[in-house]
Design an enzyme around this catalytic site. Structure first.
Site, PDB file in Angstrom:
ATOM      1  N   ARG A 183      -7.186   9.392  -9.395  1.00 10.05           N
ATOM      2  CA  ARG A 183      -7.847   9.498  -8.085  1.00 10.05           C
ATOM      3  C   ARG A 183      -6.837   9.943  -7.011  1.00 10.05           C
ATOM      4  O   ARG A 183      -5.718   9.446  -6.927  1.00 10.05           O
ATOM      5  CB  ARG A 183      -8.440   8.127  -7.713  1.00 10.05           C
ATOM      6  N   THR A 208       1.340   6.790   0.843  1.00 12.02           N
ATOM      7  CA  THR A 208       0.500   5.672   0.403  1.00 12.02           C
ATOM      8  C   THR A 208       0.527   5.535  -1.109  1.00 12.02           C
ATOM      9  O   THR A 208       0.849   6.500  -1.817  1.00 12.02           O
ATOM     10  CB  THR A 208      -0.966   5.913   0.852  1.00 12.02           C
ATOM     11  N   THR A 221      -1.307   2.055   4.557  1.00 13.92           N
ATOM     12  CA  THR A 221      -0.827   3.433   4.475  1.00 13.92           C
ATOM     13  C   THR A 221      -0.088   3.774   5.756  1.00 13.92           C
ATOM     14  O   THR A 221      -0.591   3.488   6.843  1.00 13.92           O
ATOM     15  CB  THR A 221      -2.034   4.375   4.351  1.00 13.92           C
ATOM     16  N   THR A 226      -6.063   6.581   8.278  1.00 15.26           N
ATOM     17  CA  THR A 226      -5.933   5.514   7.294  1.00 15.26           C
ATOM     18  C   THR A 226      -7.327   4.963   7.031  1.00 15.26           C
ATOM     19  O   THR A 226      -8.246   5.185   7.810  1.00 15.26           O
ATOM     20  CB  THR A 226      -4.972   4.411   7.805  1.00 15.26           C
ATOM     21  N   GLY A 227      -7.461   4.261   5.924  1.00 12.57           N
ATOM     22  CA  GLY A 227      -8.776   3.705   5.595  1.00 12.57           C
ATOM     23  C   GLY A 227      -9.305   4.303   4.315  1.00 12.57           C
ATOM     24  O   GLY A 227      -8.534   4.797   3.487  1.00 12.57           O
ATOM     25  N   SER A 271       0.808  -1.231   0.000  1.00 13.61           N
ATOM     26  CA  SER A 271       0.000   0.000   0.000  1.00 13.61           C
ATOM     27  C   SER A 271       0.830   1.265   0.000  1.00 13.61           C
ATOM     28  O   SER A 271       0.277   2.362   0.094  1.00 13.61           O
ATOM     29  CB  SER A 271      -0.901   0.042   1.243  1.00 13.61           C
TER      30      SER A 271
HETATM   31  C1  SD4 Z   1      -6.493   6.298   0.556  1.00 16.97           C
HETATM   32  N1  SD4 Z   1      -6.447   6.445   2.946  1.00 16.97           N
HETATM   33  O1  SD4 Z   1      -5.838   6.505  -0.448  1.00 16.97           O
HETATM   34  C2  SD4 Z   1      -5.776   5.856   1.812  1.00 16.97           C
HETATM   35  C3  SD4 Z   1      -5.759   4.373   1.857  1.00 16.97           C
HETATM   36  C4  SD4 Z   1      -5.254   3.807   3.113  1.00 16.97           C
HETATM   37  O2  SD4 Z   1      -4.239   2.143   4.164  1.00 16.97           O
HETATM   38  O3  SD4 Z   1      -5.288   4.372   4.161  1.00 16.97           O
HETATM   39  N2  SD4 Z   1      -4.747   2.654   3.050  1.00 16.97           N
HETATM   40  O4  SD4 Z   1      -7.715   6.359   0.574  1.00 16.97           O
END
Ligand code: SD4
Length: 320
Positions: free
Chosen positions: A211, A201, A183, A234-235, A81
């Site tokens: 994106r 990330t 991330t 994160t998320g 990631s």
């Molecule tokens: C995203 N927040 O690009 C990031 C992804 C992420 O662990 O946190 N991955 O949306």
């Protein structure tokens, strides 16, 4: 005579003071200042914390410590990631998002950066060498080349195999904690009480090209205010972007909440507004005293904490 406008003013002043006193009631007793360094990062990135701590132990700067800690994850092909070995977008290209923020409120960021491993270092160069905050896409890549970064193919053999497998169905469907939301967001407060942070990330696997997630956006993926504290996320970035979650966490701490209470309130607001059944967001925060905390929507989120004594991985509490 009291007219509608002054009546509304009284109402909002009352609401404000009720909110403040709720925060104050909520707040833990003033935490004593922890005299050592405190480094926290999203997920079980213990090695990154230890790289950062070893730099602080040698009297290195806080920003160098955070940058090098994150570089160690960006360079690890097994982390799918972040950086080299990150999962590509739906056209098969790996693009990176990163940002950094120092104790003076300076910030730098790159989005959709191609062919450079250390996105956070390019973000730092944007902060330190340009009058801008964000560089994107080809512009960010050209800037990195001008700054002497090496051009590298970020797609590893393993990522290519996973991408080819994904292509057979081409369904975009991030799964909670399964898409390896790894991330790295790292925030730290050194022994002097100075706070800084950064985030890096490759974004969501198989995203639409172009994106941009929350991670490179100041106030969403990361926010630092040296008077108060810092937070990182994160998320699923789309939901963090719509909620300005890390800015909110820092403001809640300013109003008296502990880091954990502030993270809980921020994910609760997401829960109140959106259907969170298929979403994961994890937030971590640190304050001026060196107190840290986290909260996530779903179970399964962990964060790594390093202080002068040890490194531990802590299970975050969650709403569900
Ligand atoms: C995203 N927040 O690009 C990031 C992804 C992420 O662990 O946190 N991955 O949306």
């Amino acid at each position: 005579m009291i007219n509608r406008r002054s009546f509304n003013k009284v109402l909002s002043a009352l609401a404000g003071s009720a909110f403040l006193s709720a925060c104050q009631n909520n707040s833990s007793k003033k935490t004593p200042f922890y005299k050592g360094d405190v480094i926290i990062s999203t997920w079980a990135n213990t090695n990154a914390n230890e790289v950062a701590k070893s730099i602080l132990n040698k009297n290195g700067s806080l920003l160098d410590a955070i940058e090098k800690g994150i570089n160690s994850v960006e360079e690890d092909p097994k982390d799918t990631s972040v950086g080299f070995g990150g999962r590509p977008d739906n056209s098969g290209e790996v693009t990176l998002d990163a940002c950094i923020m120092d104790e003076k409120g300076n910030a730098g960021s790159v989005t959709c950066l191609k062919e450079v491993v250390n996105a956070v270092s390019v973000a730092r160069k944007v902060m330190e060498e340009t009058p801008h905050v964000i560089l994107t896409g080809q512009g960010a890549h050209n800037f990195a080349m001008d700054q002497g970064f090496k051009k590298t193919n970020l797609l590893t053999e393993d990522s290519k195999i996973a991408y080819d497998k994904w292509l057979q169905k081409s369904i975009y469907n991030p799964e909670i904690n399964i898409e390896r939301h790894d991330t790295i967001g790292m925030i730290a407060r050194n022994a002097k009480g100075t706070i800084s942070g950064a985030c890096s990330t490759s974004g969501l696997a198989y995203k639409i090209p172009g994106r941009v997630g929350d991670s490179p956006i100041i106030g969403s993926g990361l926010f630092v205010d040296n008077e108060v504290g810092a937070a990182t996320a994160t998320g699923l970035g789309e939901i963090v972007l719509k909620s300005c979650s890390t800015f909110l966490v820092v403001e809640l701490m300013r109003n008296g909440m502990s880091p954990a209470q502030a993270c809980k309130e921020a994910v609760t607001r997401i829960n109140n507004k959106y259907d969170i059944k298929d979403l994961q967001v994890g937030l971590i925060a640190i304050n001026k005293a060196g107190e840290h905390g986290a909260y996530s929507i779903q179970p399964g989120f962990v964060y790594a904490v390093t202080n002068n004594e040890k490194t531990t991985v802590i299970d975050s509490k969650s709403l569900t």
